[in-house]
Motif scaffolding. Structure first.
Motif, PDB file in Angstrom:
ATOM      1  N   SER A   1      -0.621 -19.540  10.524  1.00  0.00           N
ATOM      2  CA  SER A   1      -1.974 -18.987  10.446  1.00  0.00           C
ATOM      3  C   SER A   1      -2.915 -19.983   9.774  1.00  0.00           C
ATOM      4  O   SER A   1      -2.559 -21.150   9.589  1.00  0.00           O
ATOM      5  CB  SER A   1      -1.958 -17.655   9.705  1.00  0.00           C
ATOM      6  OG  SER A   1      -3.217 -17.016   9.844  1.00  0.00           O
ATOM      7  N   TYR A   2      -4.102 -19.523   9.421  1.00  0.00           N
ATOM      8  CA  TYR A   2      -5.132 -20.374   8.834  1.00  0.00           C
ATOM      9  C   TYR A   2      -5.230 -20.120   7.339  1.00  0.00           C
ATOM     10  O   TYR A   2      -4.915 -19.023   6.875  1.00  0.00           O
ATOM     11  CB  TYR A   2      -6.461 -20.099   9.534  1.00  0.00           C
ATOM     12  CG  TYR A   2      -6.401 -20.491  10.983  1.00  0.00           C
ATOM     13  CD1 TYR A   2      -6.763 -21.763  11.390  1.00  0.00           C
ATOM     14  CD2 TYR A   2      -5.910 -19.602  11.944  1.00  0.00           C
ATOM     15  CE1 TYR A   2      -6.659 -22.139  12.724  1.00  0.00           C
ATOM     16  CE2 TYR A   2      -5.804 -19.965  13.269  1.00  0.00           C
ATOM     17  CZ  TYR A   2      -6.182 -21.249  13.652  1.00  0.00           C
ATOM     18  OH  TYR A   2      -6.069 -21.619  14.962  1.00  0.00           O
TER      19      TYR A   2
ATOM     20  N   LYS B   1       4.727  -5.485  18.696  1.00  0.00           N
ATOM     21  CA  LYS B   1       4.401  -6.252  17.494  1.00  0.00           C
ATOM     22  C   LYS B   1       4.991  -5.536  16.292  1.00  0.00           C
ATOM     23  O   LYS B   1       4.768  -4.345  16.096  1.00  0.00           O
ATOM     24  CB  LYS B   1       2.886  -6.382  17.364  1.00  0.00           C
ATOM     25  CG  LYS B   1       2.416  -7.036  16.087  1.00  0.00           C
ATOM     26  CD  LYS B   1       1.827  -6.009  15.167  1.00  0.00           C
ATOM     27  CE  LYS B   1       1.601  -6.535  13.776  1.00  0.00           C
ATOM     28  NZ  LYS B   1       1.435  -5.460  12.800  1.00  0.00           N
TER      29      LYS B   1
ATOM     30  N   ASN C   1      -4.136 -14.929  15.046  1.00  0.00           N
ATOM     31  CA  ASN C   1      -3.894 -15.282  13.645  1.00  0.00           C
ATOM     32  C   ASN C   1      -5.227 -15.446  12.901  1.00  0.00           C
ATOM     33  O   ASN C   1      -5.386 -14.948  11.777  1.00  0.00           O
ATOM     34  CB  ASN C   1      -3.119 -16.597  13.539  1.00  0.00           C
ATOM     35  CG  ASN C   1      -1.628 -16.444  13.785  1.00  0.00           C
ATOM     36  OD1 ASN C   1      -1.089 -15.336  13.740  1.00  0.00           O
ATOM     37  ND2 ASN C   1      -0.964 -17.553  14.056  1.00  0.00           N
TER      38      ASN C   1
ATOM     39  N   GLY D   1       1.668 -16.585   9.386  1.00  0.00           N
ATOM     40  CA  GLY D   1       1.377 -16.550  10.816  1.00  0.00           C
ATOM     41  C   GLY D   1       2.267 -15.598  11.570  1.00  0.00           C
ATOM     42  O   GLY D   1       2.434 -14.456  11.155  1.00  0.00           O
TER      43      GLY D   1
ATOM     44  N   GLY E   1      -3.066  -6.590  10.476  1.00  0.00           N
ATOM     45  CA  GLY E   1      -2.183  -6.394  11.628  1.00  0.00           C
ATOM     46  C   GLY E   1      -2.936  -5.841  12.829  1.00  0.00           C
ATOM     47  O   GLY E   1      -2.700  -6.259  13.971  1.00  0.00           O
TER      48      GLY E   1
ATOM     49  N   GLY F   1      -6.763 -12.088  12.307  1.00  0.00           N
ATOM     50  CA  GLY F   1      -6.064 -11.414  11.214  1.00  0.00           C
ATOM     51  C   GLY F   1      -6.427 -12.027   9.868  1.00  0.00           C
ATOM     52  O   GLY F   1      -6.675 -11.311   8.892  1.00  0.00           O
ATOM     53  N   ALA F   2      -6.463 -13.337   9.822  1.00  0.00           N
ATOM     54  CA  ALA F   2      -6.767 -14.041   8.569  1.00  0.00           C
ATOM     55  C   ALA F   2      -8.154 -13.650   8.050  1.00  0.00           C
ATOM     56  O   ALA F   2      -8.322 -13.323   6.870  1.00  0.00           O
ATOM     57  CB  ALA F   2      -6.678 -15.556   8.781  1.00  0.00           C
TER      58      ALA F   2
ATOM     59  N   ARG G   1       0.833  -1.197   0.000  1.00  0.00           N
ATOM     60  CA  ARG G   1       0.000   0.000   0.000  1.00  0.00           C
ATOM     61  C   ARG G   1       0.871   1.253   0.000  1.00  0.00           C
ATOM     62  O   ARG G   1       1.952   1.270   0.578  1.00  0.00           O
ATOM     63  CB  ARG G   1      -0.915   0.015   1.223  1.00  0.00           C
ATOM     64  CG  ARG G   1      -2.142  -0.858   1.031  1.00  0.00           C
ATOM     65  CD  ARG G   1      -2.933  -0.977   2.289  1.00  0.00           C
ATOM     66  NE  ARG G   1      -2.175  -1.677   3.322  1.00  0.00           N
ATOM     67  CZ  ARG G   1      -2.371  -1.515   4.618  1.00  0.00           C
ATOM     68  NH1 ARG G   1      -3.275  -0.677   5.057  1.00  0.00           N
ATOM     69  NH2 ARG G   1      -1.657  -2.195   5.488  1.00  0.00           N
TER      70      ARG G   1
ATOM     71  N   ILE H   1      -7.026 -19.149   4.161  1.00  0.00           N
ATOM     72  CA  ILE H   1      -8.226 -18.396   3.769  1.00  0.00           C
ATOM     73  C   ILE H   1      -8.004 -17.842   2.360  1.00  0.00           C
ATOM     74  O   ILE H   1      -6.909 -17.916   1.816  1.00  0.00           O
ATOM     75  CB  ILE H   1      -8.528 -17.227   4.738  1.00  0.00           C
ATOM     76  CG1 ILE H   1      -7.251 -16.473   5.115  1.00  0.00           C
ATOM     77  CG2 ILE H   1      -9.233 -17.695   5.994  1.00  0.00           C
ATOM     78  CD1 ILE H   1      -6.742 -15.548   4.132  1.00  0.00           C
TER      79      ILE H   1
ATOM     80  N   THR I   1       4.802 -10.516  12.874  1.00  0.00           N
ATOM     81  CA  THR I   1       3.761 -11.095  12.019  1.00  0.00           C
ATOM     82  C   THR I   1       4.341 -11.362  10.634  1.00  0.00           C
ATOM     83  O   THR I   1       5.153 -10.596  10.122  1.00  0.00           O
ATOM     84  CB  THR I   1       2.526 -10.178  11.905  1.00  0.00           C
ATOM     85  OG1 THR I   1       2.937  -8.891  11.443  1.00  0.00           O
ATOM     86  CG2 THR I   1       1.819 -10.033  13.237  1.00  0.00           C
TER      87      THR I   1
ATOM     88  N   GLY J   1       2.384 -12.288   7.741  1.00  0.00           N
ATOM     89  CA  GLY J   1       1.313 -12.417   6.751  1.00  0.00           C
ATOM     90  C   GLY J   1       0.706 -13.810   6.801  1.00  0.00           C
ATOM     91  O   GLY J   1       0.424 -14.328   7.885  1.00  0.00           O
ATOM     92  N   GLY J   2       0.535 -14.426   5.644  1.00  0.00           N
ATOM     93  CA  GLY J   2      -0.079 -15.753   5.564  1.00  0.00           C
ATOM     94  C   GLY J   2       0.666 -16.842   6.313  1.00  0.00           C
ATOM     95  O   GLY J   2       0.118 -17.915   6.584  1.00  0.00           O
TER      96      GLY J   2
ATOM     97  N   GLN K   1      -7.446 -14.734   0.483  1.00  0.00           N
ATOM     98  CA  GLN K   1      -7.096 -13.338   0.781  1.00  0.00           C
ATOM     99  C   GLN K   1      -7.621 -12.382  -0.292  1.00  0.00           C
ATOM    100  O   GLN K   1      -7.413 -12.593  -1.474  1.00  0.00           O
ATOM    101  CB  GLN K   1      -5.570 -13.210   0.889  1.00  0.00           C
ATOM    102  CG  GLN K   1      -5.102 -11.809   1.209  1.00  0.00           C
ATOM    103  CD  GLN K   1      -3.586 -11.727   1.359  1.00  0.00           C
ATOM    104  OE1 GLN K   1      -2.992 -12.501   2.108  1.00  0.00           O
ATOM    105  NE2 GLN K   1      -2.972 -10.805   0.649  1.00  0.00           N
TER     106      GLN K   1
END
Ligand code: ATP
Length: 319
Positions: free
Chosen positions: A246-247, A193, A290, A232, A258, A293-294, A101, A249, A227, A229-230, A251
């Motif tokens: 993480s899980y 964090k 996680n 975890g 975050g 966030g996911a 971004r 999903i 962190t 990202g994907g 995206q």
């Protein structure tokens, strides 16, 4: 108590209606409430927790809109003050082709930068079990002094201090200035964090190997999180460390992931502060964070995609 108090900026993000375009190419913009500390407070409240936001908004239509968004989401806005002479901050946000971004801010100066130490709602800050903040409020006076004072009040009253530096380089006069000022309050935190890219920004080393991350560790910390990202999150506590995946999903938009992660983690820590000393409990809390966030990445925008506790538990159970 279980109150999470977030301190800092709340603003209106303007996001192009179509992805992958520059500001000049964007045909139109949607307004999206944002500001990392405000997102965290709404994340906590959405999960059923007690949350308050401390900051300053313009006494204008956007400022009143943002305060109403806090209230409508169950966040205590009693410590929000309004500046009659300055506008609520705005940011135009573009998603580059590489997924990062880019921000263009309208803060000249904006109301959030003008919060003074005298305007702090001391009662709310003293009730905090966790006091959470970022680094944007450190950039300019008088907000910088208000930020430092609020940290002192919270710490004296026994709160845990939680810091997500979330650097926005465009707002600082130089990278070095950003790094120095962000690190100037590093040692006061109990919980920090950072993301993978922030480890590189702060250490100058493009790696999240333990020896690199440990350059950011302080003996007074209770928890340091990176962190991924994907992937975890990595965690470092006094007596243990590890990685929590993480899980899976689909995206769609990572905005707010975050903040959702931090909100969920702080929610778990105020419910059971012993999680900071118990690896099994901490891993459970990070799994929850996680998942939160996911889920936030599965929909557009930050605040609209923050999940309830039931939604988080459902993802954890289905995995
Ligand atoms: P922000 O982009 O809001 O500044 P950040 O870079 O601080 O966020 P991320 O690492 O992107 O944070 O995401 C925070 C957490 O959200 C991750 O640690 C992870 O648990 C979860 N998460 C983010 N993206 C995904 C994904 N694609 N799949 C699964 N979990 C994710």
């Amino acid at each position: 108590g279980e109150l999470v108090v977030s301190f800092g900026e709340m603003l209106v993000d303007f996001v192009p209606t179509v992805a992958g375009v520059s500001l000049a190419e964007a045909p139109a913009f949607l307004k999206a409430p944002g500001g990392a500390p405000a997102n965290v407070s709404i994340a906590v409240a959405r999960l059923g927790g007690e949350a308050a936001f401390v900051g300053k908004l313009g006494d204008d239509e956007f400022g009143r809109m943002l305060a109403a968004i806090l209230r409508d989401n169950g966040v205590d806005d009693g410590a929000v003050v309004f500046d009659a002479g300055a506008r609520t901050a705005l940011a135009f946000v573009t998603l580059r082709a590489d997924g990062e971004r880019e921000f263009m801010f309208y803060r000249n100066p904006s109301a959030d930068m003008l919060l003074t130490a005298d305007e702090l709602n001391v009662d709310v800050i003293k009730r905090a079990a966790v006091f959470h903040y970022g680094s944007i409020s450190l950039i300019a006076e008088p907000c910088r002094s208000a930020h430092l004072r609020a940290m002192e009040i919270a710490k004296e009253a026994g709160a845990l201090l939680s810091y997500d530096p979330n650097p926005r380089e465009a707002l600082w006069s130089s990278r070095e200035e950003a790094r120095t000022k962000i690190l100037s309050i590093w040692d006061q935190a109990d919980i920090v964090k950072v993301s993978e890219s922030e480890v590189e920004f702060l250490t100058g080393i493009d790696s999240v190997e333990d020896d690199v991350v440990m350059k950011l560790w302080r003996p007074t910390f209770k928890l340091l999180l990176v962190t991924l990202g994907g992937q975890g999150c990595k965690y470092y506590a006094r007596d243990f460390r590890g990685v929590v995946p993480s899980y899976k999903i689909q995206q769609v938009d990572t905005t707010g992931a975050g903040d959702a992660f931090v909100g969920a983690l702080l929610r778990k820590i105020v419910q059971d502060p012993s999680s900071l000393q118990n690896q099994e409990k901490l891993v459970e809390a990070i799994k929850f964070a996680n998942a939160c966030g996911a889920i936030t990445t599965t929909k557009k925008g930050a605040i609209p995609s923050l999940p309830t506790e039931i939604e988080v538990l459902q993802l954890m159970e289905s995995a």
